[in-house]
Design a protein around this motif. Structure first.
Motif, mmCIF file in Angstrom:
data_model
loop_
_atom_site.group_PDB
_atom_site.id
_atom_site.type_symbol
_atom_site.label_atom_id
_atom_site.label_comp_id
_atom_site.label_asym_id
_atom_site.label_seq_id
_atom_site.Cartn_x
_atom_site.Cartn_y
_atom_site.Cartn_z
ATOM 1 N N ARG A 174 -15.622 44.795 -47.498
ATOM 2 C CA ARG A 174 -14.489 44.204 -46.790
ATOM 3 C C ARG A 174 -13.478 45.241 -46.320
ATOM 4 N NH1 ARG A 174 -13.512 40.003 -51.647
ATOM 5 N NH2 ARG A 174 -14.013 41.956 -52.728
ATOM 6 N N SER A 175 -13.650 46.479 -46.746
ATOM 7 C CA SER A 175 -12.741 47.558 -46.313
ATOM 8 C C SER A 175 -13.495 48.882 -46.380
ATOM 9 C CB SER A 175 -11.490 47.610 -47.204
ATOM 10 O OG SER A 175 -11.845 47.746 -48.567
ATOM 11 N N SER A 190 -29.453 40.270 -47.510
ATOM 12 C CA SER A 190 -29.110 39.398 -48.647
ATOM 13 C C SER A 190 -27.949 39.975 -49.466
ATOM 14 C CB SER A 190 -30.341 39.168 -49.541
ATOM 15 O OG SER A 190 -31.179 38.178 -48.989
ATOM 16 N N VAL A 191 -26.851 40.219 -48.776
ATOM 17 C CA VAL A 191 -25.672 40.798 -49.427
ATOM 18 C C VAL A 191 -24.432 39.935 -49.230
ATOM 19 C CG1 VAL A 191 -24.061 42.748 -49.434
ATOM 20 C CG2 VAL A 191 -26.515 43.178 -49.317
ATOM 21 N N ILE A 192 -24.170 39.474 -47.998
ATOM 22 C CA ILE A 192 -22.861 38.844 -47.763
ATOM 23 C C ILE A 192 -22.712 37.522 -48.519
ATOM 24 C CG2 ILE A 192 -22.539 39.962 -45.524
ATOM 25 C CD1 ILE A 192 -23.097 37.262 -44.201
ATOM 26 N N GLU A 193 -23.817 36.950 -49.012
ATOM 27 C CA GLU A 193 -23.688 35.748 -49.837
ATOM 28 C C GLU A 193 -23.029 36.050 -51.175
ATOM 29 O OE1 GLU A 193 -27.996 37.179 -50.570
ATOM 30 O OE2 GLU A 193 -26.535 37.119 -48.930
ATOM 31 N N HIS A 194 -22.942 37.345 -51.540
ATOM 32 C CA HIS A 194 -22.293 37.765 -52.787
ATOM 33 C C HIS A 194 -20.842 38.198 -52.571
ATOM 34 C CE1 HIS A 194 -26.143 37.738 -54.921
ATOM 35 N NE2 HIS A 194 -26.658 38.414 -53.916
ATOM 36 N N TYR A 216 -16.879 36.525 -46.934
ATOM 37 C CA TYR A 216 -18.036 37.104 -46.241
ATOM 38 C C TYR A 216 -17.706 37.389 -44.784
ATOM 39 C CZ TYR A 216 -19.049 32.543 -44.086
ATOM 40 O OH TYR A 216 -18.986 31.375 -43.351
ATOM 41 N N LEU A 217 -16.749 36.622 -44.223
ATOM 42 C CA LEU A 217 -16.351 36.850 -42.830
ATOM 43 C C LEU A 217 -15.590 38.171 -42.679
ATOM 44 C CD1 LEU A 217 -15.278 33.226 -41.841
ATOM 45 C CD2 LEU A 217 -17.367 34.448 -41.172
ATOM 46 N N LYS A 218 -14.875 38.600 -43.734
ATOM 47 C CA LYS A 218 -14.208 39.906 -43.700
ATOM 48 C C LYS A 218 -15.246 41.020 -43.635
ATOM 49 C CE LYS A 218 -10.152 38.398 -46.363
ATOM 50 N NZ LYS A 218 -9.348 38.607 -47.606
ATOM 51 N N ALA A 219 -16.343 40.850 -44.362
ATOM 52 C CA ALA A 219 -17.414 41.843 -44.323
ATOM 53 C C ALA A 219 -18.059 41.888 -42.942
ATOM 54 C CB ALA A 219 -18.462 41.524 -45.392
ATOM 55 N N VAL A 220 -18.238 40.724 -42.316
ATOM 56 C CA VAL A 220 -18.800 40.674 -40.963
ATOM 57 C C VAL A 220 -17.883 41.415 -39.989
ATOM 58 C CG1 VAL A 220 -19.400 39.146 -39.046
ATOM 59 C CG2 VAL A 220 -20.054 38.532 -41.384
ATOM 60 N N THR A 221 -16.577 41.217 -40.125
ATOM 61 C CA THR A 221 -15.611 41.917 -39.267
ATOM 62 C C THR A 221 -15.733 43.423 -39.428
ATOM 63 O OG1 THR A 221 -14.044 40.073 -39.356
ATOM 64 C CG2 THR A 221 -13.150 42.233 -38.782
ATOM 65 N N LEU A 256 -23.718 29.845 -41.006
ATOM 66 C CA LEU A 256 -24.439 30.745 -40.109
ATOM 67 C C LEU A 256 -23.741 30.814 -38.756
ATOM 68 C CD1 LEU A 256 -27.010 32.283 -40.901
ATOM 69 C CD2 LEU A 256 -28.321 30.625 -39.571
ATOM 70 N N GLU A 257 -23.308 29.657 -38.273
ATOM 71 C CA GLU A 257 -22.610 29.616 -36.988
ATOM 72 C C GLU A 257 -21.273 30.344 -37.070
ATOM 73 O OE1 GLU A 257 -21.875 29.285 -33.179
ATOM 74 O OE2 GLU A 257 -23.779 28.692 -34.122
ATOM 75 N N SER A 258 -20.573 30.212 -38.204
ATOM 76 C CA SER A 258 -19.310 30.937 -38.392
ATOM 77 C C SER A 258 -19.532 32.439 -38.373
ATOM 78 C CB SER A 258 -18.662 30.532 -39.729
ATOM 79 O OG SER A 258 -18.288 29.182 -39.720
ATOM 80 N N THR A 259 -20.620 32.882 -38.980
ATOM 81 C CA THR A 259 -20.965 34.304 -38.992
ATOM 82 C C THR A 259 -21.180 34.824 -37.581
ATOM 83 O OG1 THR A 259 -21.997 34.103 -41.172
ATOM 84 C CG2 THR A 259 -22.625 36.005 -39.835
ATOM 85 N N VAL A 260 -21.958 34.090 -36.804
ATOM 86 C CA VAL A 260 -22.251 34.488 -35.424
ATOM 87 C C VAL A 260 -20.992 34.482 -34.583
ATOM 88 C CG1 VAL A 260 -23.518 33.874 -33.332
ATOM 89 C CG2 VAL A 260 -24.647 33.705 -35.564
#
Length: 328
Positions: A174-175, A190-194, A216-221, A256-260
């Motif tokens: 996340r940072s 198989s990481v952001i689910e954690h 998990y959305l912070k990690a995607v960012t 999944l849609e939020s991730t995309v």
């Protein structure tokens, strides 16, 4: 038959003997590591893998039984080094019945990763976000070795490849301590689910015992930030109906849609794999919705039982995986 012993007793004796042999092989391997002999180390590791695989088969190939890890490693190693299998994953032409029966989602995730690396024709700067690829069978694969790798994870691990110019950074997804547009591609398997969940299984730091299911959305960012324009994020998650298990959460279609949407890709490619009693194969998103995650020890711990119970399909973990290729 030995006098006084039934068939079941003989089988149990054989299993115990093989378990003892596996433990002895592990002790020999650890001793070889301490001695630092490369050939001896590899030989001991190979012997331990063979014993473990045999033991796993003798116990009826039950997920996560003794020898499960070596058996899965052997299975994956054989398939990711086979060009026909890699072509099947790259073309998504379907897998034969029985592929990966009673094995977890790594048996489709790792070949999927190798098939994507095959498309990177020139040496690239790559990030393994979460250290899922930090295994000898992966890091020694020819298509992996031709790239410059950085592995980011929460804490040091027993196995590492720093002597082969793999860089390790211990930090939070996340940072991440990388500059913008630095990596040519990012792999997050198989990481952001954690992320934001209870991660004391992976680190001793108490601050990672969390319950922030939207982190998990912070990690995607962050992964989008460190990825160069035109580069791809290769992302996998356990998929089906939403489930929170404390240490992970299974993604559903809305997550999944939020991730995309959060990544806002220039282009996207989705691939889904589903597990059934016939093994793993390609599937549609619709056919994977509603599937449940098999948590081996959940009921055992809740009821104070010592015996492991399996579902009729002998699933090992996720029953479906969503694989995303997101171009920045």
């Amino acid at each position: 038959m030995a006098e006084g012993l039934s068939i079941s007793e003989l089988s149990l004796t054989l299993i115990r003997s093989l378990r003892d042999a596996a433990r002895a092989a592990k002790r020999s391997y650890l001793a070889a590591v301490q001695r630092g002999g490369g050939f001896v180390k590899r030989s001991a590791e190979y012997a331990g893998s063979l014993v473990g695989s045999v033991l796993y088969r003798c116990q009826g190939r039950r997920p996560h039984a003794v020898g499960y890890g070596p058996y899965r490693t052997q299975f994956v190693s054989q398939h990711i080094c086979n060009t026909q299998w890699m072509d099947a994953f790259q073309r998504e032409t379907g897998l034969p019945e029985g592929y990966g029966v009673r094995l977890d989602e790594r048996v489709v995730e790792f070949p999927w990763v190798i098939s994507k690396l095959n498309t990177l024709t020139s040496p690239s700067r790559l990030l393994d976000a979460g250290s899922t690829l930090n295994h000898r069978m992966i890091m020694h694969h020819p298509v992996v070795k031709r790239h410059d790798w950085t592995i980011l994870t929460l804490a040091p691990e027993t196995e590492c490849f720093w002597s082969e110019k793999v860089s390790y950074v211990f930090d939070d997804l996340r940072s991440m301590p990388f500059r913008d547009d630095w990596f040519d591609a990012v792999f997050c398997i198989s990481v952001i689910e954690h992320v934001g969940m209870d991660n004391v299984l992976y680190t001793t730091e108490g601050r990672f015992r969390e319950d922030n299911k939207f982190d998990y959305l912070k990690a995607v960012t962050e992964m989008r930030r460190v990825l160069r324009p035109g580069g791809c994020l290769y992302l996998t998650v356990p998929f089906g109906c939403y489930e929170g298990h404390g240490w992970l959460q299974q993604f559903d279609s809305s997550m999944l849609e939020s991730t995309v949407s959060h990544f806002a890709p220039r282009s996207i490619r989705k691939t889904f794999f589903r597990y059934t009693v016939q093994g793993w194969n390609f599937a549609s998103e619709q056919n994977c919705q509603g599937l449940r995650y098999f948590h081996l020890d959940a009921d055992r711990f809740a009821k104070g039982q010592r015996t492991r119970h399996y579902d009729p399909d002998f699933a090992a973990a996720a029953r479906a995986v969503a694989c995303l290729e997101l171009e920045k």
